[in-house]
Write a protein that holds these residues in place. Structure first.
Motif, PDB file in Angstrom:
ATOM      1  N   ALA A  22       0.830  -1.203   0.000  1.00  0.00           N
ATOM      2  CA  ALA A  22       0.000   0.000   0.000  1.00  0.00           C
ATOM      3  C   ALA A  22       0.867   1.256   0.000  1.00  0.00           C
ATOM      4  O   ALA A  22       0.551   2.245  -0.675  1.00  0.00           O
ATOM      5  CB  ALA A  22      -0.934   0.001   1.207  1.00  0.00           C
ATOM      6  N   ALA A  51      -5.578  -6.322   0.978  1.00  0.00           N
ATOM      7  CA  ALA A  51      -6.734  -5.547   1.428  1.00  0.00           C
ATOM      8  C   ALA A  51      -6.372  -4.084   1.602  1.00  0.00           C
ATOM      9  O   ALA A  51      -7.188  -3.189   1.315  1.00  0.00           O
ATOM     10  CB  ALA A  51      -7.275  -6.126   2.730  1.00  0.00           C
ATOM     11  N   GLU A  52      -5.160  -3.812   2.044  1.00  0.00           N
ATOM     12  CA  GLU A  52      -4.724  -2.425   2.225  1.00  0.00           C
ATOM     13  C   GLU A  52      -4.614  -1.713   0.891  1.00  0.00           C
ATOM     14  O   GLU A  52      -4.968  -0.530   0.764  1.00  0.00           O
ATOM     15  CB  GLU A  52      -3.381  -2.411   2.963  1.00  0.00           C
ATOM     16  N   THR A  54      -6.345  -2.554  -1.838  1.00  0.00           N
ATOM     17  CA  THR A  54      -7.722  -2.402  -2.317  1.00  0.00           C
ATOM     18  C   THR A  54      -8.392  -1.201  -1.684  1.00  0.00           C
ATOM     19  O   THR A  54      -9.114  -0.443  -2.346  1.00  0.00           O
ATOM     20  CB  THR A  54      -8.531  -3.676  -2.010  1.00  0.00           C
ATOM     21  N   ALA A  55      -8.133  -0.979  -0.405  1.00  0.00           N
ATOM     22  CA  ALA A  55      -8.749   0.145   0.302  1.00  0.00           C
ATOM     23  C   ALA A  55      -8.317   1.485  -0.266  1.00  0.00           C
ATOM     24  O   ALA A  55      -9.075   2.466  -0.222  1.00  0.00           O
ATOM     25  CB  ALA A  55      -8.407   0.065   1.792  1.00  0.00           C
ATOM     26  N   LEU A  56      -7.108   1.540  -0.826  1.00  0.00           N
ATOM     27  CA  LEU A  56      -6.623   2.794  -1.406  1.00  0.00           C
ATOM     28  C   LEU A  56      -7.292   3.106  -2.738  1.00  0.00           C
ATOM     29  O   LEU A  56      -7.339   4.262  -3.158  1.00  0.00           O
ATOM     30  CB  LEU A  56      -5.108   2.727  -1.604  1.00  0.00           C
ATOM     31  N   GLY A  57      -7.762   2.064  -3.426  1.00  0.00           N
ATOM     32  CA  GLY A  57      -8.487   2.282  -4.677  1.00  0.00           C
ATOM     33  C   GLY A  57      -7.634   2.583  -5.884  1.00  0.00           C
ATOM     34  O   GLY A  57      -8.150   2.959  -6.925  1.00  0.00           O
TER      35      GLY A  57
END
Length: 274
Positions: A22, A51-52, A54-57
């Motif tokens: 990330a 997941a980290e 993905t959370a940033l987009g």
């Protein structure tokens, strides 16, 4: 369905391998990159990083990579292939990422003739499994003398008729003799990796020798010029495996990598005589 790739410049996180994924994505976006190619060498020991990210987009162009294991007799390690493929396709789906990159084996004593049937069968299997989640596989030859698929011609043979795209890396292209490119090859390219190498015998080049574009002796002007002249309009990615960059601040490495990639792509790279 995975998002399509965006023509533009990406950062392969082999360039920032020891940086959390990330954080590497943040550094890449901050430097100007469209997104990243993400490494299994990093995600394997740190699965929570997916997941980290993905959370940033941010955009993840590809999951790198899957090496098909084939023994000296030409037999594919199918259980390992199925296990590693499932793990990587799960990441392609969750990130999401449109491509899984596949590379050939580096088995000592394995000939291209012995490896070819198994490799093609394995690539077909990977393609079918990836299609179930809306992803694609792309195959990259490795220009090392020990690899049975170490030339562009051998990669074309490996995917012939399979409907699988190719990846070409400037270092592997150079190490394999810097062959002239063709429209047929260029139109089947998914991604182009950009890097450079110091002055050394091409046959002795290793992953860790790679440097940023413009910092070595590789004829990038000719390489990029051929690709553009033949109509390549897909994504580019700066990829090095040089441990010297891993100890430096990732934001600074990303900034330098973006500047180097942009400089290489902004040069008038017309092929001489074209």
């Amino acid at each position: 369905m995975n998002t399509p790739q965006t023509p533009g410049l990406y950062l392969n996180t082999s360039t920032t391998m020891t940086t959390p994924s990330a954080q590497a994505l943040q550094a890449a976006l901050g430097a100007g990159f469209v997104g990243i190619e993400i490494r299994m060498e990093r995600l394997g020991p740190h699965p929570q990083e997916a997941a980290e990210v993905t959370a940033l987009g941010g955009e993840v162009l590809s999951v790198n990579g899957l090496q098909i294991q084939i023994d000296a007799s030409g037999r594919v390690d199918q259980p390992r292939l199925e296990s590693e493929l499932a793990e990587r396709l799960a990441l392609c789906r969750s990130l999401p990422s449109p491509y899984l990159l596949i590379v050939p084996p580096l088995t000592e004593g394995l000939s291209q003739a012995a490896a070819l049937p198994g490799l093609r069968k394995a690539l077909s299997f990977c393609k079918a499994e990836a299609a179930k989640i809306g992803a694609k596989v792309a195959f990259e030859f490795l220009g090392f003398p020990t690899c049975p698929f170490n030339t562009l011609a051998s990669a074309v043979t490996a995917v012939d008729g399979l409907g699988i795209e190719l990846v070409i890396d400037s270092c592997h292209w150079y190490a394999s003799g810097a062959p002239a490119l063709s429209a047929q090859v260029v139109h089947n390219l998914a991604i182009v990796h950009l890097n450079d190498v110091p002055s050394m015998a091409p046959a002795s080049i290793q992953d860790a020798d790679r440097v940023l574009p413009g910092e070595g002796v590789l004829p990038l002007r000719d390489f990029i010029g051929q690709l553009r002249t033949l109509g390549y309009a897909g994504p580019w990615s700066v990829e090095t495996f040089n441990p010297a960059y891993w100890t430096q601040p990732p934001a600074e490495v990303a900034r330098r990598a973006y500047a180097a990639g942009q400089a290489a792509l902004s040069v008038d790279a017309a092929v001489p005589g074209a």
